[in-house]
Each structure stands twice: as structure tokens, then as C-alpha cells.
Enzyme design. Structure first.
Site, PDB file in Angstrom:
ATOM      1  N   ASN A   7       0.648  -1.549  -0.221  1.00  0.00           N
ATOM      2  CA  ASN A   7       0.188   0.130   0.003  1.00  0.00           C
ATOM      3  C   ASN A   7       0.943   1.395  -0.013  1.00  0.00           C
ATOM      4  O   ASN A   7       1.243   1.837   1.036  1.00  0.00           O
ATOM      5  CB  ASN A   7      -0.770  -0.548   1.188  1.00  0.00           C
ATOM      6  CG  ASN A   7      -1.796   1.458   0.953  1.00  0.00           C
ATOM      7  OD1 ASN A   7      -2.133   2.003   0.517  1.00  0.00           O
ATOM      8  ND2 ASN A   7      -2.418   1.117   2.012  1.00  0.00           N
ATOM      9  N   TRP A   8       1.563   1.305  -1.384  1.00  0.00           N
ATOM     10  CA  TRP A   8       2.078   3.081  -1.445  1.00  0.00           C
ATOM     11  C   TRP A   8       1.645   4.835  -0.980  1.00  0.00           C
ATOM     12  O   TRP A   8       2.438   5.216  -0.383  1.00  0.00           O
ATOM     13  CB  TRP A   8       2.422   3.552  -2.640  1.00  0.00           C
ATOM     14  CG  TRP A   8       3.081   2.169  -3.689  1.00  0.00           C
ATOM     15  CD1 TRP A   8       3.711   1.039  -2.880  1.00  0.00           C
ATOM     16  CD2 TRP A   8       3.672   2.523  -4.656  1.00  0.00           C
ATOM     17  NE1 TRP A   8       4.258   0.283  -3.663  1.00  0.00           N
ATOM     18  CE2 TRP A   8       4.383   1.308  -4.544  1.00  0.00           C
ATOM     19  CE3 TRP A   8       3.909   3.138  -5.900  1.00  0.00           C
ATOM     20  CZ2 TRP A   8       5.537   0.538  -6.274  1.00  0.00           C
ATOM     21  CZ3 TRP A   8       4.324   3.168  -6.700  1.00  0.00           C
ATOM     22  CH2 TRP A   8       4.686   1.312  -6.639  1.00  0.00           C
ATOM     23  N   LYS A   9       0.332   4.514  -0.648  1.00  0.00           N
ATOM     24  CA  LYS A   9      -0.519   5.628  -0.278  1.00  0.00           C
ATOM     25  C   LYS A   9      -0.231   6.546  -0.888  1.00  0.00           C
ATOM     26  O   LYS A   9      -0.080   6.246  -1.919  1.00  0.00           O
ATOM     27  CB  LYS A   9      -0.334   5.301   1.540  1.00  0.00           C
ATOM     28  CG  LYS A   9       0.246   4.127   2.694  1.00  0.00           C
ATOM     29  CD  LYS A   9      -0.088   4.640   3.827  1.00  0.00           C
ATOM     30  CE  LYS A   9      -0.447   3.142   4.381  1.00  0.00           C
ATOM     31  NZ  LYS A   9      -0.284   3.437   6.279  1.00  0.00           N
ATOM     32  N   HIS A  93     -10.761   1.480   4.423  1.00  0.00           N
ATOM     33  CA  HIS A  93      -8.960   1.636   5.513  1.00  0.00           C
ATOM     34  C   HIS A  93      -8.645   2.521   6.506  1.00  0.00           C
ATOM     35  O   HIS A  93      -9.040   3.641   5.765  1.00  0.00           O
ATOM     36  CB  HIS A  93      -7.610   2.231   3.963  1.00  0.00           C
ATOM     37  CG  HIS A  93      -6.277   2.210   4.894  1.00  0.00           C
ATOM     38  ND1 HIS A  93      -6.034   3.074   5.532  1.00  0.00           N
ATOM     39  CD2 HIS A  93      -5.277   1.240   4.657  1.00  0.00           C
ATOM     40  CE1 HIS A  93      -4.814   3.092   6.822  1.00  0.00           C
ATOM     41  NE2 HIS A  93      -4.423   1.226   5.225  1.00  0.00           N
ATOM     42  N   GLU A 143      -6.509  -4.376  10.655  1.00  0.00           N
ATOM     43  CA  GLU A 143      -4.888  -3.072  10.901  1.00  0.00           C
ATOM     44  C   GLU A 143      -5.300  -2.066  12.055  1.00  0.00           C
ATOM     45  O   GLU A 143      -6.334  -0.803  11.715  1.00  0.00           O
ATOM     46  CB  GLU A 143      -5.249  -1.819   9.351  1.00  0.00           C
ATOM     47  CG  GLU A 143      -4.860  -3.138   8.559  1.00  0.00           C
ATOM     48  CD  GLU A 143      -3.572  -2.339   7.357  1.00  0.00           C
ATOM     49  OE1 GLU A 143      -2.658  -2.451   6.670  1.00  0.00           O
ATOM     50  OE2 GLU A 143      -4.698  -1.152   6.907  1.00  0.00           O
ATOM     51  N   SER A 187       2.878  -1.487  10.447  1.00  0.00           N
ATOM     52  CA  SER A 187       4.630  -1.346  10.617  1.00  0.00           C
ATOM     53  C   SER A 187       5.031  -3.138  10.353  1.00  0.00           C
ATOM     54  O   SER A 187       5.304  -3.220  10.923  1.00  0.00           O
ATOM     55  CB  SER A 187       4.500  -1.080  12.155  1.00  0.00           C
ATOM     56  OG  SER A 187       4.127  -0.175  12.517  1.00  0.00           O
TER      57      SER A 187
HETATM   58  P1  PGA Z   1       2.376   0.776   7.838  1.00  0.00           P
HETATM   59  O1  PGA Z   1       0.972   0.805   6.968  1.00  0.00           O
HETATM   60  O2  PGA Z   1       2.869  -0.597   6.990  1.00  0.00           O
HETATM   61  O3  PGA Z   1       3.205   2.214   7.166  1.00  0.00           O
HETATM   62  O4  PGA Z   1       1.795   0.376   9.291  1.00  0.00           O
HETATM   63  C1  PGA Z   1      -0.343  -0.601   7.004  1.00  0.00           C
HETATM   64  C2  PGA Z   1      -1.437  -0.002   6.191  1.00  0.00           C
HETATM   65  O5  PGA Z   1      -1.533   1.511   6.661  1.00  0.00           O
HETATM   66  O6  PGA Z   1      -2.386  -0.392   4.906  1.00  0.00           O
END
Ligand code: PGA
Length: 223
Positions: A7-9, A93, A143, A187
Site C-alpha cells: 500500500n503505497w498510500k 482503510h 489493521e 508496521s
Molecule cells: P504501515 O501501513 O505498514 O506503514 O503501518 C500499513 C497500512 O496502513 O496499510
């Protein structure tokens, strides 16, 4: 099969996305039991699709879809638009819920529109109160918001943000039928990956910060 979802956001520009995929493809060796799904920002999808279309077990996903099917919704990206371009989409999300007012009702609409256009929804939830009727959903991603983005570099040292035991407890409490895929995210990094993946009950990982670097993402897949 274990699933690895990047997930590159809201990160990267076009040259950076290109460098990422070129570097990743040099490293990537498909494995029968591992499926990789990359969820970049929308503008990179077409280019990435061309680059990976012949690569085994490597697919694209969107980070969200519109709750509207089509029409006068300036700025929206619909499931219809994405049909054929992505195989999956994240829905619900916690960052969409928090910053963009995604509600259980809009999430339901997004799930049914994604399915209508042959896109597999990966429905995220962080808390029992976010839970919807999951009967029709094949992919559920747990999550906990407090475990997300707790600093990738830091998390390499502290390694685990949500214990795998807690994750298993949450899965148990969902009473999912056995053909549902249960994904964990929060994380995740190369050093804590094995602690999650050793459990058959955890079908894959959703990876944010650690997916931004192709080498660290590749290490997670190899773990
Ligand atoms: P993160 O993000 O690995 O940086 O905690 C995960 C997510 O929000 O999908």
C-alpha cells in the site's frame, strides 16, 4: 497461498514509481505459494500494468474506489473506470475512514460496486465497531490504527507492533468461514514478517511504509 499487499498510500511521483517497479522486477522471482499485489496511487496504474502484465503472481490493486458508480462526481475514481486495470481494491482503510469520512454504509456500496466490475475487495477494519457484514467478502484485512505507521525504521528495532497472538485472537472472534483470507497490516517490516507468516491462520500482510522501498518489500516477500 500467502498474499503480500503493498500500500503505497499518497507517496511517489511518476519517475519514482518507475524506478520502484524496475528495481522490484529485477529482484522478483514468482513463487507458487505467494501472491503479490501492488496498490499504487491511481495515476501510476496504467504504466505499472504494462510492466507487470506478463509477470506471474503479481497483480495490481487500487487503494479505494468511489461509492458512486458513474456520473457527475468530479474527482472520483470509480470501479467501472478501474475495471480491467486492477484485480483488487482496498476498501475501508482506517485512513479513508478518518480523513475522508468513509462510513460502513459507503463501504458497503464500494464493496458491491467493486464486485460488480470484477474487482476483488480487500476490506480493512481496525476495530470491532468497524465491522460490517463480511459474508460476501473474500479478503479481510485487520489493521489496528494504533499499529499503523509507527515508524518503519523504528519498527525494525522494536520489530513487532501488534503481537501475532492478538492478531490470531481477533481472527478467531470473527468466525470467518474457512475460505476467507485473513490479512494483517500495521508496521510490518522484513524483521517482523516471519512472526506473522508462520501462522497458517494469517494468509498475508498489508504493508505500507516498508513497501515504499523495493528492496525491503522484496525481503518481506522472501521472508
Ligand atoms: P504501515 O501501513 O505498514 O506503514 O503501518 C500499513 C497500512 O496502513 O496499510
Amino acid at each position: 497461498m500467502k498474499y503480500f499487499i503493498a500500500n503505497w498510500k499518497a507517496n511517489k511521483n511518476q519517475p519514482e514509481a518507475e524506478r520502484w517497479i524496475d528495481a522490484f522486477l529485477k529482484l522478483y522471482q514468482p513463487k507458487e505459494d505467494r501472491a503479490v499485489i501492488i496498490c499504487p496511487p491511481f495515476p501510476f496504474l496504467v504504466n505499472l500494468k504494462q510492466k507487470i502484465s506478463q509477470v506471474k503472481n503479481l497483480k495490481l490493486g487500487a487503494q479505494d474506489v468511489s461509492r458512486f458508480e458513474q456520473g457527475t462526481y468530479t474527482g472520483e475514481v470509480t470501479a467501472k473506470t478501474l475495471q480491467g486495470l486492477v484485480d483488487y481494491t482496498l476498501i475501508g482503510h482506517s485512513e479513508r475512514r478518518k480523513h475522508f469520512s468513509d462510513s460502513n454504509e459507503s463501504i458497503h456500496r464500494k464493496i458491491s460496486l467493486a464486485k460488480k466490475y470484477q474487482i476483488e475487495p480487500i476490506v480493512c477494519f481496525g476495530d470491532k465497531k468497524d465491522l460490517l457484514n463480511l459474508d460476501s467478502v473474500n479478503f479481510v484485512a485487520f489493521e489496528p490504527p494504533w499499529a499503523i505507521s509507527k515508524g518503519y525504521e523504528d519498527s525494525i528495532r522494536t520489530t513487532i507492533k501488534e503481537t501475532p497472538q492478538n492478531v490470531l485472537e481477533v481472527k478467531k472472534s470473527l468466525n470467518l468461514s474457512s475460505n476467507r483470507h485473513f490479512i494483517y497490516g500495521g508496521s510490518v517490516n522484513p524483521s517482523n514478517t516471519p512472526a506473522y507468516l508462520k501462522f497458517d491462520e494469517i494468509d498475508g500482510l498489508l504493508i505500507g511504509a516498508a513497501s515504499l522501498d523495493p528492496v525491503s518489500f522484496y525481503k518481506i516477500i522472501q521472508a
